[in-house]
Design a protein around this motif. Structure first.
Motif, PDB file in Angstrom:
ATOM      1  N   GLN A 245       0.849  -1.183   0.000  1.00  0.00           N
ATOM      2  CA  GLN A 245       0.000   0.000   0.000  1.00  0.00           C
ATOM      3  C   GLN A 245       0.885   1.233   0.000  1.00  0.00           C
ATOM      4  O   GLN A 245       1.789   1.349   0.823  1.00  0.00           O
TER       5      GLN A 245
ATOM      6  N   ILE B 110       0.853   4.968   0.838  1.00  0.00           N
ATOM      7  CA  ILE B 110       0.025   5.888   1.619  1.00  0.00           C
ATOM      8  C   ILE B 110       0.575   7.294   1.473  1.00  0.00           C
ATOM      9  O   ILE B 110       1.760   7.534   1.682  1.00  0.00           O
TER      10      ILE B 110
ATOM     11  N   PHE C  16     -10.446   9.520   3.974  1.00  0.00           N
ATOM     12  CA  PHE C  16      -9.594   8.460   3.435  1.00  0.00           C
ATOM     13  C   PHE C  16     -10.155   7.992   2.103  1.00  0.00           C
ATOM     14  O   PHE C  16     -11.370   7.903   1.933  1.00  0.00           O
ATOM     15  N   HIS C  17      -9.266   7.669   1.175  1.00  0.00           N
ATOM     16  CA  HIS C  17      -9.671   7.099  -0.110  1.00  0.00           C
ATOM     17  C   HIS C  17      -8.735   5.950  -0.432  1.00  0.00           C
ATOM     18  O   HIS C  17      -7.518   6.063  -0.271  1.00  0.00           O
ATOM     19  N   PHE C  18      -9.291   4.838  -0.873  1.00  0.00           N
ATOM     20  CA  PHE C  18      -8.526   3.642  -1.206  1.00  0.00           C
ATOM     21  C   PHE C  18      -8.760   3.303  -2.668  1.00  0.00           C
ATOM     22  O   PHE C  18      -9.902   3.205  -3.096  1.00  0.00           O
TER      23      PHE C  18
ATOM     24  N   ARG D   4      -2.053  -1.056  -4.020  1.00  0.00           N
ATOM     25  CA  ARG D   4      -3.083  -0.013  -4.063  1.00  0.00           C
ATOM     26  C   ARG D   4      -2.528   1.235  -3.397  1.00  0.00           C
ATOM     27  O   ARG D   4      -1.583   1.188  -2.620  1.00  0.00           O
TER      28      ARG D   4
ATOM     29  N   VAL E 255      -3.412   4.735  -1.076  1.00  0.00           N
ATOM     30  CA  VAL E 255      -4.325   5.199  -0.042  1.00  0.00           C
ATOM     31  C   VAL E 255      -4.072   6.683   0.159  1.00  0.00           C
ATOM     32  O   VAL E 255      -2.939   7.115   0.317  1.00  0.00           O
TER      33      VAL E 255
ATOM     34  N   TRP F 232      -4.465   9.520   2.667  1.00  0.00           N
ATOM     35  CA  TRP F 232      -4.648   9.735   4.100  1.00  0.00           C
ATOM     36  C   TRP F 232      -4.754  11.234   4.305  1.00  0.00           C
ATOM     37  O   TRP F 232      -3.815  11.971   4.020  1.00  0.00           O
TER      38      TRP F 232
END
Length: 95
Positions: free
Chosen positions: A42, A44, A63-65, A78, A80, A82
């Protein structure tokens, strides 16, 4: 679901007649454990990237993933977003 299953000791599809229920079950079991044991990475960041669909930037207070993407080595990746600033309910973002 078992943790740390050794795939070498698991029944293989080739151990059974081609197309048999046992062969199909062994193939499903192997695929299930392969997906469970893949490395996940991930990225971030507190900077939300623009949407590839319409170029809009997501709400930077949440938050968006992104969706998981499969890499060439079989690992999953992926990003993220924050949020860098936390707002209380009812507060407005900077202008």
């Amino acid at each position: 679901m078992e943790v740390g299953v050794n795939l070498e000791n698991m029944a293989r599809p080739g151990d059974f007649p081609l197309g048999s229920p046992e062969s199909r079950a062994a193939a499903r079991m192997k695929l299930t454990h392969r997906h469970d044991n893949r490395k996940r990475v991930q990225f971030i960041s507190n900077v939300c990237s623009p949407s590839p669909i319409d170029g809009s930037v997501d709400d930077s207070t949440r938050f968006h993933f992104s969706a998981w993407l499969e890499c060439e080595d079989g690992s999953l990746f992926r990003s993220v977003c924050w949020p860098g600033v936390w707002l209380k309910l009812g507060d407005t973002a900077f202008t």
